[in-house]
Design a protein around this motif. Structure first.
Motif, PDB file in Angstrom:
ATOM      1  N   ASP A  24      49.373  42.946  30.390  1.00 34.59           N
ATOM      2  CA  ASP A  24      49.267  41.535  30.762  1.00 34.59           C
ATOM      3  C   ASP A  24      49.885  40.642  29.702  1.00 34.59           C
ATOM      4  O   ASP A  24      50.359  39.537  29.989  1.00 34.59           O
ATOM      5  CB  ASP A  24      47.802  41.135  30.947  1.00 34.59           C
ATOM      6  N   TYR A  85      39.602  44.112  31.660  1.00 35.35           N
ATOM      7  CA  TYR A  85      38.262  44.501  32.092  1.00 35.35           C
ATOM      8  C   TYR A  85      37.169  43.730  31.372  1.00 35.35           C
ATOM      9  O   TYR A  85      36.017  43.733  31.806  1.00 35.35           O
ATOM     10  CB  TYR A  85      38.077  46.006  31.891  1.00 35.35           C
ATOM     11  N   CYS A 114      46.651  38.546  36.244  1.00 39.21           N
ATOM     12  CA  CYS A 114      45.539  39.422  36.576  1.00 39.21           C
ATOM     13  C   CYS A 114      44.230  38.622  36.611  1.00 39.21           C
ATOM     14  O   CYS A 114      44.194  37.502  37.127  1.00 39.21           O
ATOM     15  CB  CYS A 114      45.499  40.571  35.569  1.00 39.21           C
ATOM     16  N   SER A 115      43.167  39.168  36.045  1.00 40.65           N
ATOM     17  CA  SER A 115      41.863  38.514  36.099  1.00 40.65           C
ATOM     18  C   SER A 115      41.747  37.340  35.142  1.00 40.65           C
ATOM     19  O   SER A 115      40.683  36.723  35.033  1.00 40.65           O
ATOM     20  CB  SER A 115      40.756  39.529  35.808  1.00 40.65           C
ATOM     21  N   THR A 133      44.541  36.596  42.090  1.00 41.65           N
ATOM     22  CA  THR A 133      44.174  37.385  40.926  1.00 41.65           C
ATOM     23  C   THR A 133      44.297  38.852  41.312  1.00 41.65           C
ATOM     24  O   THR A 133      44.773  39.165  42.407  1.00 41.65           O
ATOM     25  CB  THR A 133      42.742  37.025  40.451  1.00 41.65           C
ATOM     26  N   HIS A 134      43.903  39.740  40.422  1.00 46.56           N
ATOM     27  CA  HIS A 134      43.933  41.164  40.758  1.00 46.56           C
ATOM     28  C   HIS A 134      43.109  41.388  42.023  1.00 46.56           C
ATOM     29  O   HIS A 134      42.018  40.834  42.179  1.00 46.56           O
ATOM     30  CB  HIS A 134      43.347  41.972  39.594  1.00 46.56           C
ATOM     31  N   GLY A 167      47.545  41.582  39.740  1.00 52.64           N
ATOM     32  CA  GLY A 167      47.183  42.415  38.615  1.00 52.64           C
ATOM     33  C   GLY A 167      48.333  43.031  37.843  1.00 52.64           C
ATOM     34  O   GLY A 167      49.340  43.434  38.406  1.00 52.64           O
ATOM     35  N   VAL A 168      48.181  43.072  36.542  1.00 55.45           N
ATOM     36  CA  VAL A 168      48.921  43.883  35.586  1.00 55.45           C
ATOM     37  C   VAL A 168      50.436  43.673  35.722  1.00 55.45           C
ATOM     38  O   VAL A 168      50.971  42.709  35.175  1.00 55.45           O
ATOM     39  CB  VAL A 168      48.546  45.377  35.711  1.00 55.45           C
ATOM     40  N   GLN A 207      50.438  42.611  46.927  1.00 55.28           N
ATOM     41  CA  GLN A 207      50.181  43.253  45.642  1.00 55.28           C
ATOM     42  C   GLN A 207      50.283  44.772  45.746  1.00 55.28           C
ATOM     43  O   GLN A 207      50.705  45.440  44.805  1.00 55.28           O
ATOM     44  CB  GLN A 207      48.786  42.865  45.129  1.00 55.28           C
TER      45      GLN A 207
END
Length: 336
Positions: A24, A85, A114-115, A133-134, A167-168, A207
């Motif tokens: 990220d 995470y 991502c998050s 978001t993810h 995400g990512v 995604q």
């Protein structure tokens, strides 16, 4: 967000925290560095910050050097919040949340990977806006922040001067989109080619690709077949032709394919062709006739009917409405 004059160079501040996802942070950094290599003017000046500064450890074990957020002086062009995470723990850091809210006031644009969108929402920066978001935390974003209009199937979403991504690896797509917004498509495409990005996904691209939306087959011939379908959508991908490639009868092939992937051969081929067509419609100037032929639909009429039946839109609407988008639709039928 403020209307601060564009910094020369453009100051990009990426916010990290312990347990952040390394890609990220590193993915967007490499995009901006590559844009500089290909002559971005004004150039990008990037920095990675955390609340305390110093070295922090990403979820992968990668150690990242950061500057204290409080030392950032002068106008910020792009404020980017990474995810990971441990995002929810980071969202409990009130000093970080207050710093984000304050810094965003004078930044030209605010973004998240991502998050990291959860942190933007915690700071009130997504209130009343569309965001993504993810895929795994879209429900969390929607339930904890009901004023945010969450779009679950998008690689990235732009709502005014706020950009959020999935995400990512979607952070790379987001950074390429920011470069394109600043310097045009030619420079963004040059950076993408140099980074060997398989495809610069437009905002509306889902995604999760059609290949990732099904179970990975145990049999190598079936894995090779999925790759063939993705790479050659214009080939003869009828069930008899696919069965012949796997040296199986049609009935045995259909049964094995469904058991190992969770879907039927025809449904997977359709989803893969639709996804390729969506990308070409949004990311190229090819005619619908060429796209229909390249993607194996044969005629524009067939492609049009498939789009309407499966996606609820038309190729013309998709090309003309930049806010569209849908996930790959793979039917999970019972095997006959």
């Amino acid at each position: 967000m403020g209307s601060a004059p564009t910094a020369d160079p453009r100051v990009v501040v990426i916010v990290a925290f312990p347990g952040v996802l390394g890609l990220d942070v590193v993915g967007p950094l490499e995009v901006f560095a590559m844009a500089n290599r290909f002559g971005a003017r004004p150039a990008y000046a990037t920095s990675v910050v955390s609340m305390t500064g110093g070295m922090l450890t990403a979820s992968s074990g990668l150690v990242i050097g950061t500057e204290p957020a409080g030392t950032i002086a002068g106008p910020v062009d792009t404020l980017m919040v990474a995810g990971g995470y441990s995002t929810r723990q980071a969202a409990d850091d009130l000093d970080l949340v207050r710093w984000l809210a304050g810094t965003a006031l004078s930044a030209r644009r605010v973004t998240s990977v991502c998050s990291g969108a959860l942190l933007l929402a915690r700071a009130g920066l997504l209130d009343g806006r569309r965001a993504t978001t993810h895929w795994s935390v879209c429900d969390t974003l929607a339930s904890h922040f009901p004023s945010v209009r969450v779009e679950t199937s998008r690689v990235y979403v732009r709502d005014g001067d706020v950009w959020t991504s999935g995400g990512v690896t979607a952070g790379i797509d987001l950074a390429l989109a920011l470069v394109e917004n600043d310097h045009g498509p030619a420079l963004a495409m040059a950076a993408a080619r140099e980074m060997v990005v398989f495809v610069h996904r437009p905002s509306e691209f889902p995604q999760i690709s059609a290949q990732l939306a099904v179970r990975r087959p145990l049999r190598e011939p079936l894995r090779d077949l999925l790759a063939l379908i993705a790479e050659h959508p214009d080939a003869d991908l009828s069930v008899p032709a696919l069965a012949h490639r796997c040296a199986m009868s049609v009935r045995t092939f259909s049964r094995v394919f469904h058991r190992e992937t969770g879907t039927t051969p025809a449904a997977f081929v359709q989803a893969s062709r639709l996804q390729t067509a969506q990308r070409l419609i949004k990311a190229s100037e090819a005619t619908f006739e060429d796209i229909a032929r390249t993607c194996g639909f044969g005629t524009v009429e067939t492609m049009y009917r498939t789009f309407q039946r499966v996606l609820g839109t038309t190729p013309g609407q998709l090309r003309g409405q930049p806010r569209g988008g849908s996930e790959p639709v793979i039917e999970r039928r019972r095997n006959p």
